[in-house]
Design a protein around this motif. Sequence first.
Motif, PDB file in Angstrom:
ATOM      1  N   CYS A 166       0.556  27.180  74.852  1.00 21.73           N
ATOM      2  CA  CYS A 166       0.076  28.283  74.016  1.00 21.73           C
ATOM      3  C   CYS A 166       0.797  29.590  74.384  1.00 21.73           C
ATOM      4  CB  CYS A 166      -1.419  28.473  74.194  1.00 21.73           C
ATOM      5  SG  CYS A 166      -2.400  27.104  73.535  1.00 21.73           S
ATOM      6  N   GLU A 187       3.370  33.104  72.635  1.00 26.37           N
ATOM      7  CA  GLU A 187       4.372  33.489  71.631  1.00 26.37           C
ATOM      8  C   GLU A 187       5.671  32.753  71.912  1.00 26.37           C
ATOM      9  OE1 GLU A 187       6.976  37.359  70.373  1.00 26.37           O
ATOM     10  OE2 GLU A 187       4.843  37.667  70.842  1.00 26.37           O
ATOM     11  N   HIS A 198       7.675  25.398  64.398  1.00 29.69           N
ATOM     12  CA  HIS A 198       7.308  26.793  64.640  1.00 29.69           C
ATOM     13  C   HIS A 198       8.576  27.635  64.763  1.00 29.69           C
ATOM     14  CE1 HIS A 198       3.280  25.512  65.059  1.00 29.69           C
ATOM     15  NE2 HIS A 198       3.325  25.129  66.317  1.00 29.69           N
ATOM     16  N   GLU A 199       8.569  28.803  64.150  1.00 35.01           N
ATOM     17  CA  GLU A 199       9.691  29.715  64.276  1.00 35.01           C
ATOM     18  C   GLU A 199       9.516  30.588  65.515  1.00 35.01           C
ATOM     19  OE1 GLU A 199       9.906  31.987  60.725  1.00 35.01           O
ATOM     20  OE2 GLU A 199      10.575  30.303  59.478  1.00 35.01           O
ATOM     21  N   GLY A 231       8.975  33.635  67.686  1.00 39.12           N
ATOM     22  CA  GLY A 231       8.157  34.801  67.393  1.00 39.12           C
ATOM     23  C   GLY A 231       6.755  34.455  66.963  1.00 39.12           C
ATOM     24  N   ARG A 232       6.530  33.193  66.603  1.00 43.37           N
ATOM     25  CA  ARG A 232       5.187  32.781  66.187  1.00 43.37           C
ATOM     26  C   ARG A 232       4.305  32.543  67.405  1.00 43.37           C
ATOM     27  NH1 ARG A 232       3.477  27.716  62.222  1.00 43.37           N
ATOM     28  NH2 ARG A 232       1.276  27.666  62.808  1.00 43.37           N
ATOM     29  N   ARG A 233       3.054  32.894  67.279  1.00 38.17           N
ATOM     30  CA  ARG A 233       2.103  32.626  68.356  1.00 38.17           C
ATOM     31  C   ARG A 233       1.567  31.214  68.195  1.00 38.17           C
ATOM     32  NH1 ARG A 233      -2.383  36.248  71.329  1.00 38.17           N
ATOM     33  NH2 ARG A 233      -3.629  34.575  72.197  1.00 38.17           N
ATOM     34  N   ILE A 234       1.734  30.387  69.195  1.00 38.88           N
ATOM     35  CA  ILE A 234       1.282  29.005  69.176  1.00 38.88           C
ATOM     36  C   ILE A 234      -0.107  28.931  69.807  1.00 38.88           C
ATOM     37  CG2 ILE A 234       1.737  26.654  69.972  1.00 38.88           C
ATOM     38  CD1 ILE A 234       4.686  27.345  70.066  1.00 38.88           C
ATOM     39  N   ASP A 249      -0.948  22.450  63.231  1.00 40.53           N
ATOM     40  CA  ASP A 249      -0.709  23.186  64.477  1.00 40.53           C
ATOM     41  C   ASP A 249       0.359  22.553  65.354  1.00 40.53           C
ATOM     42  OD1 ASP A 249      -2.647  25.141  63.974  1.00 40.53           O
ATOM     43  OD2 ASP A 249      -4.246  23.910  64.821  1.00 40.53           O
TER      44      ASP A 249
END
Length: 463
Positions: free
Chosen positions: A322, A324, A347-348, A350-353, A361
Amino acid sequence: MKPRVLVLGDQQTMVDAAVKLGAEVWWAQRPERVRAEEAVAPVVTLLTDYTDPAFVDLVAHLHALRPFDAVVSIQEHALLSLAALNERLGLRGPRSETARLVTDKWAMRARLAERGVSPVAAALGRTADDLRAFGAEHGYPFIAKPVAATGSFGVVLVDPPGVDAVAAGFSGTGVSAFLMEEHLDGPEISVETFSFAGRHVVLALTDKSTGHGFVESGHTIPATLDETVRAKAVEVVGAFLDAVGLTDGPSHVEVKLTSAGPRIVEGHCRRGGDRINELVRLAHGVDMEELTVAWALGRTEPLAGPPQALRASAIAFAEAPCGELTAVTGESEVLADPDVAEVRVLHEVGRRIGPVRWSGDRAGYVIATGSTPARAAAKAEASAARLVFTVTPPSDTPPSDTPPSDTRPSGTRPQESAAPPASPPATTGPSPAPAPAADRDLSRENDLSRHVGYERTDGVCDD
């Protein structure tokens, strides 16, 4: 003259399949879902909400001017419009009653009980008292889930201490009703089928593996099954498809191989998600999307029987800690393996996982092939573990517990990244505390119950 095909929903591969077959393609798409690279595709794009009942009238008017030869979709939330158009325009494909039954899981359970197919204890619930009553009658633990959703969204295992939290979780995200089902033991498979004028041909049986919260972590084709078990699973799927009235097109039916025999989990009148179509194509040489368009257009003959296995194929989903996302490495090295067919990071940077609570998800995947199912699965899992996700941990994580940055192979997770409870804590008042805004938005995006007549309770416009 080219045949004219209308595609509903944001799936580029379905458009590609229709273009490949030489069709003139019309694509109904929500404006906010159109990506720049899709805007230049050789299609006529209708920027509209295809789930609105008025959309059926719009297409009927267009059909009167320039008739469509087929309407197709693989999107769950487009199935009701798809079926309504098939009936209105007299086209080949699923009908409204079938789409309603496979979209509304409570209606599906009621139909199966009526027909004596795959007995599973189930009831519709709205409150914590409903959960307790079901548990008292059928035992704990049991399953509670949205009446209509996909991707393992909102599925929870209910035990006595968690009843209030589960009820609060559904209420807090605006869900007015939920389905309660007995917990089925045993492994789960799915059966990928195509129906030709009422004759169901099994294309593949798929083994499944699951991770946290019932979210699928991998699939393998063909499933490794005893022949007797396989025959019973195929038989119950055929009975299911007859019960819901599917006569034409693809289906994806999930089955639990319980100690009492195979039981239907749920089914869909579309091809399965999670790149299962690609697994079927690699293992059995059948592209279900191309077959869907070709059959709808009347441009292919029915398959005589199940296709032979050419090889085994598998998909494994990568995990990420979890935080960024700052970098992903390992893709090119994994793809260099000749047994790896596809690698994708979802996920790109910069995305927050966050924690994995439903299929959307997941961080990425690898598809691999092999001479046996075990080899294909092992290759996919090992390759997915080689993807490395570097993240900056959440700012609310105590500094003493987590280093300033976190770099781990995809197969590992930091202790602090364990998923939180799916539902907010129970409250003692009559009205549970509302779920966080992000959870309510996620629920509105993935809860499809409003399409089959279950109103939401949060008073917020869904579309």
